[in-house]
Design a protein around this motif. Structure first.
Motif, PDB file in Angstrom:
ATOM      1  N   ASP A 204       7.467  -2.105   5.220  1.00  0.00           N
ATOM      2  CA  ASP A 204       6.757  -0.996   4.571  1.00  0.00           C
ATOM      3  C   ASP A 204       6.969   0.297   5.352  1.00  0.00           C
ATOM      4  O   ASP A 204       7.222   1.356   4.763  1.00  0.00           O
ATOM      5  CB  ASP A 204       5.256  -1.279   4.468  1.00  0.00           C
ATOM      6  N   SER A 205       6.878   0.205   6.662  1.00  0.00           N
ATOM      7  CA  SER A 205       7.073   1.374   7.525  1.00  0.00           C
ATOM      8  C   SER A 205       8.499   1.911   7.392  1.00  0.00           C
ATOM      9  O   SER A 205       8.710   3.117   7.308  1.00  0.00           O
ATOM     10  CB  SER A 205       6.772   0.976   8.971  1.00  0.00           C
ATOM     11  N   GLU A 206       9.466   1.010   7.353  1.00  0.00           N
ATOM     12  CA  GLU A 206      10.862   1.425   7.207  1.00  0.00           C
ATOM     13  C   GLU A 206      11.115   2.058   5.842  1.00  0.00           C
ATOM     14  O   GLU A 206      11.842   3.039   5.730  1.00  0.00           O
ATOM     15  CB  GLU A 206      11.802   0.232   7.431  1.00  0.00           C
ATOM     16  N   ILE A 207      10.507   1.505   4.807  1.00  0.00           N
ATOM     17  CA  ILE A 207      10.642   2.072   3.454  1.00  0.00           C
ATOM     18  C   ILE A 207      10.051   3.479   3.428  1.00  0.00           C
ATOM     19  O   ILE A 207      10.633   4.405   2.866  1.00  0.00           O
ATOM     20  CB  ILE A 207       9.967   1.157   2.408  1.00  0.00           C
TER      21      ILE A 207
ATOM     22  N   LEU B 114       3.366   0.616 -10.992  1.00  0.00           N
ATOM     23  CA  LEU B 114       4.471  -0.320 -11.189  1.00  0.00           C
ATOM     24  C   LEU B 114       5.641   0.021 -10.262  1.00  0.00           C
ATOM     25  O   LEU B 114       6.211  -0.864  -9.617  1.00  0.00           O
ATOM     26  CB  LEU B 114       4.925  -0.318 -12.643  1.00  0.00           C
ATOM     27  N   ALA B 115       5.996   1.288 -10.183  1.00  0.00           N
ATOM     28  CA  ALA B 115       7.117   1.720  -9.343  1.00  0.00           C
ATOM     29  C   ALA B 115       6.853   1.389  -7.875  1.00  0.00           C
ATOM     30  O   ALA B 115       7.742   0.881  -7.177  1.00  0.00           O
ATOM     31  CB  ALA B 115       7.359   3.219  -9.519  1.00  0.00           C
ATOM     32  N   GLU B 116       5.648   1.649  -7.424  1.00  0.00           N
ATOM     33  CA  GLU B 116       5.301   1.349  -6.031  1.00  0.00           C
ATOM     34  C   GLU B 116       5.351  -0.153  -5.769  1.00  0.00           C
ATOM     35  O   GLU B 116       5.845  -0.591  -4.738  1.00  0.00           O
ATOM     36  CB  GLU B 116       3.911   1.897  -5.695  1.00  0.00           C
TER      37      GLU B 116
ATOM     38  N   LYS C  32       9.704   5.536   5.973  1.00  0.00           N
ATOM     39  CA  LYS C  32      10.604   6.418   6.728  1.00  0.00           C
ATOM     40  C   LYS C  32      11.806   6.816   5.879  1.00  0.00           C
ATOM     41  O   LYS C  32      12.220   7.963   5.878  1.00  0.00           O
ATOM     42  CB  LYS C  32      11.130   5.700   7.983  1.00  0.00           C
ATOM     43  N   GLN C  33      12.356   5.844   5.175  1.00  0.00           N
ATOM     44  CA  GLN C  33      13.531   6.098   4.336  1.00  0.00           C
ATOM     45  C   GLN C  33      13.210   7.089   3.229  1.00  0.00           C
ATOM     46  O   GLN C  33      13.984   7.993   2.955  1.00  0.00           O
ATOM     47  CB  GLN C  33      14.010   4.775   3.745  1.00  0.00           C
ATOM     48  N   SER C  34      12.043   6.946   2.612  1.00  0.00           N
ATOM     49  CA  SER C  34      11.684   7.868   1.536  1.00  0.00           C
ATOM     50  C   SER C  34      11.403   9.260   2.084  1.00  0.00           C
ATOM     51  O   SER C  34      11.694  10.258   1.431  1.00  0.00           O
ATOM     52  CB  SER C  34      10.507   7.338   0.723  1.00  0.00           C
ATOM     53  N   ILE C  35      10.873   9.350   3.290  1.00  0.00           N
ATOM     54  CA  ILE C  35      10.649  10.660   3.927  1.00  0.00           C
ATOM     55  C   ILE C  35      11.990  11.298   4.236  1.00  0.00           C
ATOM     56  O   ILE C  35      12.207  12.479   4.004  1.00  0.00           O
ATOM     57  CB  ILE C  35       9.775  10.533   5.189  1.00  0.00           C
ATOM     58  N   ASP C  36      12.935  10.494   4.762  1.00  0.00           N
ATOM     59  CA  ASP C  36      14.271  10.991   5.068  1.00  0.00           C
ATOM     60  C   ASP C  36      14.956  11.510   3.804  1.00  0.00           C
ATOM     61  O   ASP C  36      15.633  12.527   3.829  1.00  0.00           O
ATOM     62  CB  ASP C  36      15.150   9.909   5.706  1.00  0.00           C
ATOM     63  N   LEU C  37      14.804  10.825   2.686  1.00  0.00           N
ATOM     64  CA  LEU C  37      15.450  11.223   1.432  1.00  0.00           C
ATOM     65  C   LEU C  37      14.867  12.527   0.897  1.00  0.00           C
ATOM     66  O   LEU C  37      15.581  13.343   0.338  1.00  0.00           O
ATOM     67  CB  LEU C  37      15.308  10.116   0.380  1.00  0.00           C
ATOM     68  N   THR C  38      13.555  12.714   1.042  1.00  0.00           N
ATOM     69  CA  THR C  38      12.928  13.936   0.520  1.00  0.00           C
ATOM     70  C   THR C  38      13.215  15.150   1.392  1.00  0.00           C
ATOM     71  O   THR C  38      13.134  16.261   0.936  1.00  0.00           O
ATOM     72  CB  THR C  38      11.398  13.762   0.371  1.00  0.00           C
TER      73      THR C  38
END
Length: 157
Positions: free
Chosen positions: A144-147, A55-57, A149-155
């Motif tokens: 999707d690619s930008e999302i 659901l989250a994804e 990247k953003q999640s990688i940047d946040l982690t």
């Protein structure tokens, strides 16, 4: 304004008009349920073994936000959780009879809106559909690619 800006503003304007046209009928028919709850109900009905992660994804939300929504739906008696005998760790969701009723109302509304807008889609050629779908798929893959990247940047912070 260039064509790129026209397309983006056009999509935003179309989306806002659809929401505006559908809002009152949706709210009247689905009283007491938020848009997020109704979309979770829809996802659970259409996807076997739905869980918080799926659901989250799907909704680009945190697992914590989805957990709050699913807990509300469980308290309202709209969904129930279950576990598989071979995996006691994972929790899945399915609709109750009340949840199925809400799903049917929502689907009927979508069908009604589809019928209202059918006149436009009947005028679109196969080539135009193919071109639009190709653009939507390409843009979606980019986002999707930008999302990602953003999640990688946040982690990594």
């Amino acid at each position: 304004m260039n064509k790129e800006e026209q397309v983006i503003l056009g999509f935003r304007d179309l989306y806002n008009k659809i929401v505006s046209l559908n809002k009152d009928k949706m709210e009247q028919s689905l009283k007491g349920h938020t848009s997020s709850e109704v979309h979770c109900i829809e996802f659970i009905e259409k996807n076997v073994d739905s869980n918080v992660t799926k659901l989250a994804e799907s909704f680009y939300m945190t697992r914590g936000a989805i957990s709050k929504i699913t807990q509300k739906l469980i308290k309202k008696g709209i969904i129930e959780s279950y576990q598989k005998s071979d995996n006691k760790k994972e929790i899945y969701f399915r609709l109750t009879e009340q949840g199925k009723d809400i799903y049917k109302i929502h689907e009927n509304l979508h069908q009604e809106f589809h019928e209202r807008d059918k006149v436009v889609f009947e005028q679109i050629t196969e080539e135009q559909f193919d071109s639009m779908l190709s653009f939507v798929e390409t843009y979606s893959r980019h986002l999707d690619s930008e999302i990602k990247k953003q999640s990688i940047d946040l982690t990594s912070q």
